[in-house]
Design a protein around this motif. Sequence first.
Motif, PDB file in Angstrom:
ATOM      1  N   PRO A  63       0.827  -1.219   0.000  1.00  0.00           N
ATOM      2  CA  PRO A  63       0.000   0.000   0.000  1.00  0.00           C
ATOM      3  C   PRO A  63       0.857   1.264   0.000  1.00  0.00           C
ATOM      4  O   PRO A  63       1.964   1.288   0.562  1.00  0.00           O
ATOM      5  CB  PRO A  63      -0.792  -0.124   1.304  1.00  0.00           C
ATOM      6  CG  PRO A  63       0.064  -0.974   2.190  1.00  0.00           C
ATOM      7  CD  PRO A  63       0.718  -1.967   1.279  1.00  0.00           C
ATOM      8  N   GLU A  64       0.343   2.286  -0.627  1.00  0.00           N
ATOM      9  CA  GLU A  64       0.983   3.599  -0.564  1.00  0.00           C
ATOM     10  C   GLU A  64       0.432   4.312   0.669  1.00  0.00           C
ATOM     11  O   GLU A  64      -0.774   4.547   0.770  1.00  0.00           O
ATOM     12  CB  GLU A  64       0.700   4.393  -1.839  1.00  0.00           C
ATOM     13  CG  GLU A  64       1.276   3.744  -3.087  1.00  0.00           C
ATOM     14  CD  GLU A  64       1.099   4.609  -4.324  1.00  0.00           C
ATOM     15  OE1 GLU A  64       1.079   5.860  -4.163  1.00  0.00           O
ATOM     16  OE2 GLU A  64       0.968   4.049  -5.419  1.00  0.00           O
ATOM     17  N   LEU A  65       1.316   4.641   1.583  1.00  0.00           N
ATOM     18  CA  LEU A  65       0.884   5.122   2.893  1.00  0.00           C
ATOM     19  C   LEU A  65       0.613   6.627   2.892  1.00  0.00           C
ATOM     20  O   LEU A  65       1.153   7.386   2.087  1.00  0.00           O
ATOM     21  CB  LEU A  65       1.942   4.795   3.951  1.00  0.00           C
ATOM     22  CG  LEU A  65       2.319   3.316   4.112  1.00  0.00           C
ATOM     23  CD1 LEU A  65       3.258   3.143   5.306  1.00  0.00           C
ATOM     24  CD2 LEU A  65       1.084   2.444   4.265  1.00  0.00           C
ATOM     25  N   TRP A  66      -0.235   7.021   3.853  1.00  0.00           N
ATOM     26  CA  TRP A  66      -0.469   8.441   4.127  1.00  0.00           C
ATOM     27  C   TRP A  66       0.465   8.867   5.251  1.00  0.00           C
ATOM     28  O   TRP A  66       0.555   8.218   6.286  1.00  0.00           O
ATOM     29  CB  TRP A  66      -1.918   8.675   4.549  1.00  0.00           C
ATOM     30  CG  TRP A  66      -2.246  10.132   4.765  1.00  0.00           C
ATOM     31  CD1 TRP A  66      -2.768  10.987   3.848  1.00  0.00           C
ATOM     32  CD2 TRP A  66      -2.079  10.901   5.970  1.00  0.00           C
ATOM     33  NE1 TRP A  66      -2.926  12.243   4.396  1.00  0.00           N
ATOM     34  CE2 TRP A  66      -2.511  12.220   5.697  1.00  0.00           C
ATOM     35  CE3 TRP A  66      -1.592  10.608   7.242  1.00  0.00           C
ATOM     36  CZ2 TRP A  66      -2.488  13.237   6.650  1.00  0.00           C
ATOM     37  CZ3 TRP A  66      -1.555  11.621   8.203  1.00  0.00           C
ATOM     38  CH2 TRP A  66      -1.997  12.917   7.899  1.00  0.00           C
ATOM     39  N   ALA A 100       4.510  10.988   1.439  1.00  0.00           N
ATOM     40  CA  ALA A 100       3.416  11.479   0.606  1.00  0.00           C
ATOM     41  C   ALA A 100       2.082  11.429   1.360  1.00  0.00           C
ATOM     42  O   ALA A 100       1.899  10.640   2.293  1.00  0.00           O
ATOM     43  CB  ALA A 100       3.318  10.643  -0.670  1.00  0.00           C
ATOM     44  N   GLN A 101       1.154  12.271   0.943  1.00  0.00           N
ATOM     45  CA  GLN A 101      -0.203  12.277   1.512  1.00  0.00           C
ATOM     46  C   GLN A 101      -1.129  11.492   0.567  1.00  0.00           C
ATOM     47  O   GLN A 101      -2.093  12.023   0.001  1.00  0.00           O
ATOM     48  CB  GLN A 101      -0.705  13.708   1.711  1.00  0.00           C
ATOM     49  CG  GLN A 101      -0.022  14.446   2.847  1.00  0.00           C
ATOM     50  CD  GLN A 101       1.398  14.864   2.520  1.00  0.00           C
ATOM     51  OE1 GLN A 101       1.624  15.602   1.570  1.00  0.00           O
ATOM     52  NE2 GLN A 101       2.365  14.378   3.297  1.00  0.00           N
ATOM     53  N   GLY A 139      -6.908   7.480   4.035  1.00  0.00           N
ATOM     54  CA  GLY A 139      -5.497   7.146   3.940  1.00  0.00           C
ATOM     55  C   GLY A 139      -5.209   5.850   4.668  1.00  0.00           C
ATOM     56  O   GLY A 139      -5.881   5.501   5.643  1.00  0.00           O
ATOM     57  N   ILE A 140      -4.225   5.131   4.181  1.00  0.00           N
ATOM     58  CA  ILE A 140      -3.765   3.920   4.866  1.00  0.00           C
ATOM     59  C   ILE A 140      -2.566   4.315   5.720  1.00  0.00           C
ATOM     60  O   ILE A 140      -1.540   4.755   5.200  1.00  0.00           O
ATOM     61  CB  ILE A 140      -3.395   2.819   3.867  1.00  0.00           C
ATOM     62  CG1 ILE A 140      -4.637   2.391   3.081  1.00  0.00           C
ATOM     63  CG2 ILE A 140      -2.769   1.629   4.587  1.00  0.00           C
ATOM     64  CD1 ILE A 140      -4.360   1.351   1.994  1.00  0.00           C
ATOM     65  N   ARG A 141      -2.720   4.212   7.011  1.00  0.00           N
ATOM     66  CA  ARG A 141      -1.650   4.562   7.937  1.00  0.00           C
ATOM     67  C   ARG A 141      -1.976   3.984   9.299  1.00  0.00           C
ATOM     68  O   ARG A 141      -3.119   3.635   9.610  1.00  0.00           O
ATOM     69  CB  ARG A 141      -1.462   6.069   8.026  1.00  0.00           C
ATOM     70  CG  ARG A 141      -2.704   6.858   8.429  1.00  0.00           C
ATOM     71  CD  ARG A 141      -2.669   7.232   9.897  1.00  0.00           C
ATOM     72  NE  ARG A 141      -3.789   8.056  10.316  1.00  0.00           N
ATOM     73  CZ  ARG A 141      -4.720   7.658  11.165  1.00  0.00           C
ATOM     74  NH1 ARG A 141      -4.703   6.422  11.651  1.00  0.00           N
ATOM     75  NH2 ARG A 141      -5.694   8.472  11.537  1.00  0.00           N
ATOM     76  N   CYS A 156      -6.578  19.219   5.573  1.00  0.00           N
ATOM     77  CA  CYS A 156      -5.576  18.589   6.448  1.00  0.00           C
ATOM     78  C   CYS A 156      -5.133  17.248   5.874  1.00  0.00           C
ATOM     79  O   CYS A 156      -3.941  16.914   5.893  1.00  0.00           O
ATOM     80  CB  CYS A 156      -6.133  18.421   7.858  1.00  0.00           C
ATOM     81  SG  CYS A 156      -6.377  19.966   8.759  1.00  0.00           S
ATOM     82  N   ASP A 157      -6.084  16.466   5.368  1.00  0.00           N
ATOM     83  CA  ASP A 157      -5.743  15.186   4.731  1.00  0.00           C
ATOM     84  C   ASP A 157      -4.824  15.403   3.536  1.00  0.00           C
ATOM     85  O   ASP A 157      -3.806  14.729   3.372  1.00  0.00           O
ATOM     86  CB  ASP A 157      -7.011  14.482   4.235  1.00  0.00           C
ATOM     87  CG  ASP A 157      -7.903  13.969   5.350  1.00  0.00           C
ATOM     88  OD1 ASP A 157      -7.464  13.930   6.508  1.00  0.00           O
ATOM     89  OD2 ASP A 157      -9.060  13.626   5.046  1.00  0.00           O
ATOM     90  N   GLU A 158      -5.198  16.333   2.681  1.00  0.00           N
ATOM     91  CA  GLU A 158      -4.498  16.513   1.407  1.00  0.00           C
ATOM     92  C   GLU A 158      -3.132  17.161   1.574  1.00  0.00           C
ATOM     93  O   GLU A 158      -2.219  16.907   0.779  1.00  0.00           O
ATOM     94  CB  GLU A 158      -5.371  17.341   0.466  1.00  0.00           C
ATOM     95  CG  GLU A 158      -6.642  16.616   0.031  1.00  0.00           C
ATOM     96  CD  GLU A 158      -7.691  17.545  -0.528  1.00  0.00           C
ATOM     97  OE1 GLU A 158      -7.330  18.690  -0.892  1.00  0.00           O
ATOM     98  OE2 GLU A 158      -8.877  17.144  -0.600  1.00  0.00           O
TER      99      GLU A 158
END
Length: 846
Positions: A264-267, A274-275, A299-301, A379-381
């Motif tokens: 997975p590409e993490l947040w 990366a976000q 996001g996956i984190r 905030c997420d982005e």
Amino acid sequence: MTLSKQVLSKGWTFKDRDDELPDAWMPVPSVPSTVQQDLIANNRLEDPYIGFNELKARWVNEKAWVYRHVFQRPELPVGATAALVFDGLDTFAKVKLNGNTILQSSNMFLGHRVDITEALNLSEQTNVLEIEFDCAQLKAVELRSKDPNHKWHGFNGDMARLAVRKAQYHWGWDWGPVIMTAGIWREVRLEIYSARVEDLWPQTCLASSHETASVTATAKIDASDTEDWVARFSLTLSGREIACQDVAVCADQTARATFEVNKPELWWPHGYGAQTLYEVSVSLLCCGKEAHSLSKKFGIRSAEVVQQPDKHGKSFYFRVNGVDIFCGGSCWIPADSLLPSISAERYRNWIRLMVAGGQVMVRVWGGGIYEDDTFYDACDELGLLVWQDFMFGCGNYPTWPELLDSVRQETIFNVQRLRHHPSIVIYVGNNEDYQVQEQAGLTYDFEDKDPESWLKTDFPARYIYEKLLPDVVAEYSPSTFYHPGSPWGDGKVTSDPTVGDIHQWNVWHGSQEKYQIFDTLGGRFNSEFGMEAFPHMSTIEYFVENEADKHPQSQVLDFHNKADGHERRLATYLVENLRMATDLETYIYLTQVVQAETMMFGYRGWRRQWGDDRKCGGALLWQINDCWPTISWAIVDYFLRPKPAYYTVKRVMQPLAIGVRREHSDWSAVHATPPTQSRWEMWVASNRQEVVHGTVELRFLSVVTGRDLRAPAVFSNVAIVANGTTEITKGVIDHVVQPEPHVLAARLWIDGQIVARDVDWPQPFKYLDFADRGLEVRQQPGSVAGQHILLISSRKPVKCLVFEERENVRVSDSAMDIVPGDEQVVTVTGLDDSDSPLGYRYLGQE
């Protein structure tokens, strides 16, 4: 049928409920709005942010208001549902449709969906919607009087506010006006549907190896009969579908799909990676036709708060994706007293400013609101971690059954709304309510673990913070950490620096310590601390109408500073540190110097302590923003104009930050006797995840002449530890041998580039002569359109060079210290060639 949506933003009228005159009804420009905005639009109210107009607007606070909207009869297919959806009503609202009451609400933080299928007037072409807003200020007093045995203790505003689920700052705070809004403060719409997706919840589980993750998407369905419905789930990344599933809707009106994601590409919070945002969507299908769809970005984190016993007590810091994060940032209050005036772009600009300033976390303070979706989206982005308070602030809240039920509904509604945001890493029960308990001597026995008994004490709100809220979070967002209050630490006194978080107000409030020792006053996590400063002159000119009032002690300026005792406290910190001034522009600048220095001393020392076994896990200054044009602790004013402190925080929070400081000599305690010796030390703080090598230089420069008083100390190929602090060197200044006042100027090079600077000055500044600095600010030729490069140098050390702040113009650095032989570069964007150059000033400038 496909769900249809009609936003009811236009065509509203409103009036004073008790005004029976024929012309009482006035047009509403647009909904969402507040009654104050609508009165201003109808020339019935002057801008409450200017001069003393807040007082002229107080009559609005004591009125009840009615809003009316007439809408056309909708087409209603057989078996379809018609619903009115209210995302936010402020606050005591009775909603009528065609004269019949369909909803009564008493909680500003709740949304409502009302089935009006049977209430619609199908025999007429139009339907009349009316919303009556009772007076929250008077209603609060009435509710308080019904519970005279409760101990109505707290800070700020009328304590009757504790009885009402409304933004508490509307009653006035020590930075904000008393503006009791009423109205349709969030969107209202009419929906027609046969079935809809009521909620979509993506839950993630990241393997410890970060090689795999599972995403479980749960959809809640609103349909009369779920037998023939299919939920089609889709998982996408960057617009590309990576998985999909069709799932039958269960009898309990839910559908669930689980996706396994490899690599997975993490947040990450900004500065750490990366976000990356995935998107999950669900389409509700019947016989292959779509009735409704809903999407959520997530996001996956992994995120946790690490609390472990250590040599300092018990840790309190954040770990994201296995990486420890020093959470330097700010506390956030609502960005306006008239909430609907905050646009999505304004929210985003605030988040951009924080990110550009190197801040990693924002704390949404508990006396305001659960913010708009666009705030959390930004905030997420942009990668800003969110500390989310629940909306309880500075009081001993009552707990009668109806209020507890309302709080439970409010909590479920907002946790469900917010739980998909990867930026939110902690929920916190309240702001300073445990401090109220301590100061008022209310009952709190931490060893008593019976929640029902808490309701019978004179501190019944403990039930909310330690039972109701954590239970809701555990059920609706179980992966998010919950903390009972801010400050709070395992039931110990809230000022205990060894556990939990603290609000450190012994600079400014409390014992009013000198800001130079701020680093010695911290705890495991410093979630509030601050120093007041005036905003820039352009902001003051906005609300000061008369030229005669443009002096530091004018009544209108004092009126716009709501902090008790601000005159004495500002004067104390100014006179202790700086040579005083009577003209307003210089006075403004001097307050900003004090604020900038205060924030620097706190952040610099606490970030250094990150490397001492995570002694300090973070620092959130009070505050980033204002809700009106005012004088406050904000480091960026109402118009998004950064004060100098914004830039000092930015420098300390950069990925690699060098620090140098001499020991504090309390000149007041020794009656201004100069020290004979001063110990000093130098270090580098890093949030880089790998060891880097660099060169460190320390110079000793005369304040008087600008000359080096001894050869620079240079350290080559220094190994800077990852995500921690590297102690470089220390020494002693012998003031008998070298009595000339001098600065310690430190620089850090990585790969031949200067990446960090710090300058330590003799304290206090008022004893230093800043005449004839030889400062030169020149523009580099050949600047590109809209961007100018400034080259800055000096013959003698310069303190706190501050550039003018203009609308839509940004400078890369300000509040700078300049030393001879170290030319610095500032990039200015948004300045046209035809514009005049930016003004600037520095300490002691003539």
